[in-house]
Design a protein around this motif. Structure first.
Motif, short mmCIF file in Angstrom:
data_model
loop_
_atom_site.label_atom_id
_atom_site.label_comp_id
_atom_site.label_asym_id
_atom_site.label_seq_id
_atom_site.Cartn_x
_atom_site.Cartn_y
_atom_site.Cartn_z
N ALA A 23 0.83 -1.21 0.00
CA ALA A 23 0.00 0.00 0.00
C ALA A 23 0.86 1.26 0.00
O ALA A 23 0.58 2.21 -0.74
CB ALA A 23 -0.93 0.01 1.21
N ALA A 24 1.93 1.28 0.79
CA ALA A 24 2.81 2.45 0.85
C ALA A 24 3.46 2.69 -0.51
O ALA A 24 3.49 3.84 -0.99
CB ALA A 24 3.87 2.26 1.93
N ARG A 25 3.95 1.64 -1.15
CA ARG A 25 4.56 1.80 -2.47
C ARG A 25 3.53 2.29 -3.50
O ARG A 25 3.83 3.16 -4.31
CB ARG A 25 5.18 0.47 -2.93
N TYR A 26 2.33 1.76 -3.43
CA TYR A 26 1.26 2.14 -4.34
C TYR A 26 0.94 3.63 -4.21
O TYR A 26 0.84 4.36 -5.19
CB TYR A 26 0.02 1.29 -4.05
N LEU A 27 0.78 4.09 -2.96
CA LEU A 27 0.44 5.49 -2.72
C LEU A 27 1.59 6.43 -3.08
O LEU A 27 1.37 7.51 -3.63
CB LEU A 27 0.00 5.69 -1.27
N GLN A 28 2.81 6.01 -2.79
CA GLN A 28 3.97 6.83 -3.15
C GLN A 28 4.11 6.93 -4.67
O GLN A 28 4.42 7.99 -5.20
CB GLN A 28 5.24 6.28 -2.52
N ALA A 29 3.81 5.84 -5.38
CA ALA A 29 3.85 5.88 -6.85
C ALA A 29 2.78 6.81 -7.40
O ALA A 29 2.95 7.37 -8.49
CB ALA A 29 3.67 4.47 -7.41
N ALA A 30 1.70 7.01 -6.62
CA ALA A 30 0.63 7.92 -7.02
C ALA A 30 0.94 9.38 -6.64
O ALA A 30 0.11 10.25 -6.87
CB ALA A 30 -0.69 7.48 -6.40
N GLU A 43 -4.88 6.31 21.80
CA GLU A 43 -6.14 6.21 21.07
C GLU A 43 -6.14 5.12 20.01
O GLU A 43 -7.19 4.69 19.55
CB GLU A 43 -6.50 7.55 20.42
N GLY A 44 -4.95 4.69 19.57
CA GLY A 44 -4.89 3.65 18.54
C GLY A 44 -3.64 3.76 17.70
O GLY A 44 -2.67 4.41 18.08
N GLU A 45 -3.69 3.14 16.54
CA GLU A 45 -2.55 3.12 15.64
C GLU A 45 -2.96 3.66 14.28
O GLU A 45 -4.07 3.41 13.81
CB GLU A 45 -2.02 1.70 15.47
N LEU A 46 -2.03 4.37 13.66
CA LEU A 46 -2.22 4.85 12.29
C LEU A 46 -1.29 4.03 11.40
O LEU A 46 -0.07 4.03 11.60
CB LEU A 46 -1.88 6.33 12.19
N ASP A 47 -1.86 3.34 10.43
CA ASP A 47 -1.05 2.50 9.55
C ASP A 47 -0.10 3.36 8.71
O ASP A 47 1.11 3.14 8.72
CB ASP A 47 -1.93 1.66 8.62
N LEU A 48 -0.66 4.31 7.97
CA LEU A 48 0.14 5.19 7.12
C LEU A 48 -0.36 6.62 7.28
O LEU A 48 -1.57 6.85 7.28
CB LEU A 48 0.02 4.78 5.65
N VAL A 49 0.58 7.53 7.39
CA VAL A 49 0.26 8.96 7.36
C VAL A 49 1.06 9.53 6.20
O VAL A 49 2.27 9.34 6.13
CB VAL A 49 0.63 9.67 8.68
N LEU A 50 0.36 10.19 5.30
CA LEU A 50 0.99 10.70 4.09
C LEU A 50 0.58 12.14 3.86
O LEU A 50 -0.37 12.63 4.48
CB LEU A 50 0.56 9.86 2.88
N SER A 51 1.28 12.80 2.94
CA SER A 51 0.83 14.13 2.53
C SER A 51 0.55 14.09 1.04
O SER A 51 1.20 13.37 0.28
CB SER A 51 1.86 15.20 2.87
N GLU A 52 -0.44 14.87 0.67
CA GLU A 52 -0.79 15.05 -0.73
C GLU A 52 -0.95 16.56 -0.91
O GLU A 52 -1.98 17.13 -0.56
CB GLU A 52 -2.08 14.32 -1.06
N GLY A 53 0.11 17.19 -1.37
CA GLY A 53 0.13 18.64 -1.40
C GLY A 53 0.11 19.16 0.04
O GLY A 53 0.91 18.74 0.86
#
Length: 126
Positions: A23-30, A43-53
């Protein structure tokens, strides 16, 4: 029996980690930029945190090899979505991010035994 349960739990963790890698590779390629991975708080866990702009994207990744328990994205319940939102609020506080646009996505990884994996990105899933 205990050993087989431990082996099964280890396999599930490794399978989930593999799905998160995909998933990380897929999103980074996007074009998204990975900021954090497997970030945890009370409160829990975040699998991936990303920025888009200028937007911060909090992404829940679900990986399945079969659909006997539903599709990967169906496993993100309203309760799970609420935990992700609360953890996201903490992430923003801890990293000193002021007001910003956010989005909550799901990446569903389906990897049937002996088949090719597929990745489905659901932007703004919740």
């Amino acid at each position: 029996m205990k050993d087989s349960l431990q082996q099964r739990a280890r396999w599930r963790r490794e399978f989930g980690r593999w799905g998160e890698d995909l998933a990380a590779r897929y999103l980074q390629a996007a074009g998204l930029v990975l900021l954090s991975r497997n970030w945890s708080c009370r409160e829990g866990e975040l699998d991936l945190v990303l920025s888009e702009g200028e937007r911060v994207v909090f992404c829940e990744v679900k990986t399945r090899s079969g659909d006997e328990y539903g599709t990967p994205s169906e496993s993100v319940t309203p309760e799970k979505a609420d935990r992700v939102r609360k953890a996201a609020e903490q992430w923003l506080r801890v990293f000193g991010v002021g007001w910003c646009r956010t989005r909550y996505d799901v990446v569903a990884v389906f990897a049937p035994v002996g088949g090719q994996p597929s990745v489905r990105h659901i932007a703004g899933a919740f």
